[in-house]
Design a protein around this motif. Structure first.
Motif, PDB file in Angstrom:
ATOM      1  N   ILE A 174       3.358 -72.182  40.340  1.00  0.00           N
ATOM      2  CA  ILE A 174       4.368 -71.947  41.371  1.00  0.00           C
ATOM      3  C   ILE A 174       4.391 -73.163  42.283  1.00  0.00           C
ATOM      4  CG2 ILE A 174       2.722 -70.669  42.827  1.00  0.00           C
ATOM      5  CD1 ILE A 174       5.157 -68.913  43.690  1.00  0.00           C
ATOM      6  N   THR A 175       5.584 -73.673  42.522  1.00  0.00           N
ATOM      7  CA  THR A 175       5.717 -74.852  43.369  1.00  0.00           C
ATOM      8  C   THR A 175       5.615 -74.465  44.844  1.00  0.00           C
ATOM      9  OG1 THR A 175       8.119 -74.671  43.585  1.00  0.00           O
ATOM     10  CG2 THR A 175       7.267 -75.874  41.657  1.00  0.00           C
ATOM     11  N   ARG A 176       5.600 -75.465  45.694  1.00  0.00           N
ATOM     12  CA  ARG A 176       5.584 -75.202  47.132  1.00  0.00           C
ATOM     13  C   ARG A 176       6.822 -74.406  47.544  1.00  0.00           C
ATOM     14  NH1 ARG A 176       4.927 -81.053  49.575  1.00  0.00           N
ATOM     15  NH2 ARG A 176       6.364 -81.456  47.867  1.00  0.00           N
ATOM     16  N   GLY A 177       7.908 -74.632  46.854  1.00  0.00           N
ATOM     17  CA  GLY A 177       9.154 -73.943  47.182  1.00  0.00           C
ATOM     18  C   GLY A 177       9.328 -72.608  46.493  1.00  0.00           C
ATOM     19  N   GLY A 178       8.367 -72.222  45.642  1.00  0.00           N
ATOM     20  CA  GLY A 178       8.423 -70.923  45.011  1.00  0.00           C
ATOM     21  C   GLY A 178       8.983 -70.883  43.606  1.00  0.00           C
ATOM     22  N   ARG A 179       9.254 -72.035  43.024  1.00  0.00           N
ATOM     23  CA  ARG A 179       9.731 -72.051  41.641  1.00  0.00           C
ATOM     24  C   ARG A 179       8.561 -71.786  40.705  1.00  0.00           C
ATOM     25  NH1 ARG A 179      11.514 -76.780  41.534  1.00  0.00           N
ATOM     26  NH2 ARG A 179      10.014 -77.808  40.161  1.00  0.00           N
ATOM     27  N   THR A 180       8.776 -70.931  39.731  1.00  0.00           N
ATOM     28  CA  THR A 180       7.684 -70.501  38.862  1.00  0.00           C
ATOM     29  C   THR A 180       7.887 -70.947  37.422  1.00  0.00           C
ATOM     30  OG1 THR A 180       8.760 -68.370  38.444  1.00  0.00           O
ATOM     31  CG2 THR A 180       7.219 -68.481  40.289  1.00  0.00           C
ATOM     32  N   ASP A 181       6.791 -71.031  36.707  1.00  0.00           N
ATOM     33  CA  ASP A 181       6.827 -71.367  35.294  1.00  0.00           C
ATOM     34  C   ASP A 181       5.644 -70.676  34.616  1.00  0.00           C
ATOM     35  OD1 ASP A 181       6.763 -74.394  33.242  1.00  0.00           O
ATOM     36  OD2 ASP A 181       7.798 -72.488  32.966  1.00  0.00           O
ATOM     37  N   ILE A 237       3.691 -64.716  38.901  1.00  0.00           N
ATOM     38  CA  ILE A 237       2.907 -65.453  39.884  1.00  0.00           C
ATOM     39  C   ILE A 237       3.671 -65.450  41.204  1.00  0.00           C
ATOM     40  CG2 ILE A 237       3.918 -67.683  39.218  1.00  0.00           C
ATOM     41  CD1 ILE A 237       1.208 -68.984  39.849  1.00  0.00           C
ATOM     42  N   SER A 238       2.934 -65.317  42.302  1.00  0.00           N
ATOM     43  CA  SER A 238       3.558 -65.333  43.620  1.00  0.00           C
ATOM     44  C   SER A 238       2.563 -65.887  44.626  1.00  0.00           C
ATOM     45  CB  SER A 238       4.019 -63.926  44.024  1.00  0.00           C
ATOM     46  OG  SER A 238       2.921 -63.035  44.126  1.00  0.00           O
ATOM     47  N   ARG A 239       3.076 -66.168  45.801  1.00  0.00           N
ATOM     48  CA  ARG A 239       2.217 -66.727  46.844  1.00  0.00           C
ATOM     49  C   ARG A 239       2.609 -66.181  48.195  1.00  0.00           C
ATOM     50  NH1 ARG A 239       2.732 -72.881  46.329  1.00  0.00           N
ATOM     51  NH2 ARG A 239       1.444 -72.850  48.212  1.00  0.00           N
ATOM     52  N   ASP A 240       1.620 -66.080  49.070  1.00  0.00           N
ATOM     53  CA  ASP A 240       1.825 -65.701  50.464  1.00  0.00           C
ATOM     54  C   ASP A 240       1.242 -66.817  51.307  1.00  0.00           C
ATOM     55  OD1 ASP A 240       1.746 -64.663  53.043  1.00  0.00           O
ATOM     56  OD2 ASP A 240       1.403 -62.613  52.350  1.00  0.00           O
ATOM     57  N   ASN A 241       2.098 -67.704  51.790  1.00  0.00           N
ATOM     58  CA  ASN A 241       1.610 -68.855  52.541  1.00  0.00           C
ATOM     59  C   ASN A 241       0.943 -68.436  53.853  1.00  0.00           C
ATOM     60  OD1 ASN A 241       2.484 -70.627  50.563  1.00  0.00           O
ATOM     61  ND2 ASN A 241       4.445 -71.036  51.584  1.00  0.00           N
ATOM     62  N   ALA A 242       1.408 -67.369  54.453  1.00  0.00           N
ATOM     63  CA  ALA A 242       0.803 -66.910  55.708  1.00  0.00           C
ATOM     64  C   ALA A 242      -0.642 -66.473  55.508  1.00  0.00           C
ATOM     65  CB  ALA A 242       1.626 -65.769  56.287  1.00  0.00           C
ATOM     66  N   LEU A 274      -1.415 -63.077  40.915  1.00  0.00           N
ATOM     67  CA  LEU A 274      -0.918 -62.988  39.547  1.00  0.00           C
ATOM     68  C   LEU A 274      -0.844 -61.518  39.174  1.00  0.00           C
ATOM     69  CD1 LEU A 274      -0.026 -64.711  37.082  1.00  0.00           C
ATOM     70  CD2 LEU A 274      -2.339 -64.358  36.167  1.00  0.00           C
ATOM     71  N   GLN A 275       0.364 -61.007  39.058  1.00  0.00           N
ATOM     72  CA  GLN A 275       0.578 -59.641  38.601  1.00  0.00           C
ATOM     73  C   GLN A 275       0.685 -59.667  37.088  1.00  0.00           C
ATOM     74  OE1 GLN A 275       0.822 -56.614  40.446  1.00  0.00           O
ATOM     75  NE2 GLN A 275       0.649 -55.796  38.365  1.00  0.00           N
ATOM     76  N   MET A 276      -0.217 -58.962  36.436  1.00  0.00           N
ATOM     77  CA  MET A 276      -0.280 -58.959  34.985  1.00  0.00           C
ATOM     78  C   MET A 276       0.052 -57.554  34.477  1.00  0.00           C
ATOM     79  SD  MET A 276      -3.639 -61.309  34.312  1.00  0.00           S
ATOM     80  CE  MET A 276      -4.757 -60.044  34.886  1.00  0.00           C
ATOM     81  N   SER A 277       1.009 -57.468  33.585  1.00  0.00           N
ATOM     82  CA  SER A 277       1.420 -56.190  33.012  1.00  0.00           C
ATOM     83  C   SER A 277       1.437 -56.296  31.495  1.00  0.00           C
ATOM     84  CB  SER A 277       2.820 -55.824  33.518  1.00  0.00           C
ATOM     85  OG  SER A 277       2.871 -55.778  34.919  1.00  0.00           O
TER      86      SER A 277
END
Length: 117
Positions: free
Chosen positions: A51-58, A69-74, A80-83
């Motif tokens: 995940i980039t600084r701007g939230g783009r994922t791959d 994949i996600s992020r909480d900068n605060a 990583l949510q795995m299903s």
């Protein structure tokens, strides 16, 4: 002191779900593109999701449509949510900067994910 602390792993049945967390400290988390990696004994560490600084994922092809994949900068935290987990997802999972072939940030201890019935 820079620290990356992974958690959330465990034993899960095929088809199950897990949510991994990576709490970072000692860095300005917002300045880093981040990634999740996994490794099994005797194999090279594999980049799973970024995940980039701007939230783009791959994602690597084997997890597309199943992992998020996600992020909480605060909170300086990576997730990583795995299903729809499969036995081949069994590995130790690590977070780090989206970098390579060297990683300036120190590796954490990882969190073990085991998918088995």
């Amino acid at each position: 002191q820079v620290q990356l602390v992974e958690s959330g792993g465990g034993l899960v049945q095929p088809g199950g779900s897990l949510r991994l967390s990576c709490v970072t400290s000692g860095i300005d988390f917002r300045d880093y593109g981040m990634g999740w990696y996994r490794q099994t004994p005797g194999k090279r560490r594999e980049r799973v999701a970024t995940i980039t600084r701007g939230g783009r994922t791959d994602y690597t092809d084997s997890v597309k449509g199943r992992f998020i994949i996600s992020r909480d900068n605060a909170k300086s935290t990576l997730y990583l949510q795995m299903s729809s987990l499969k036995p081949e997802d069994t590995a130790a999972y690590y977070c780090n900067e989206d970098a390579g072939p060297t990683w300036p940030l120190p590796w954490g201890r990882g969190t073990q994910v085991t998918v088995s019935s």
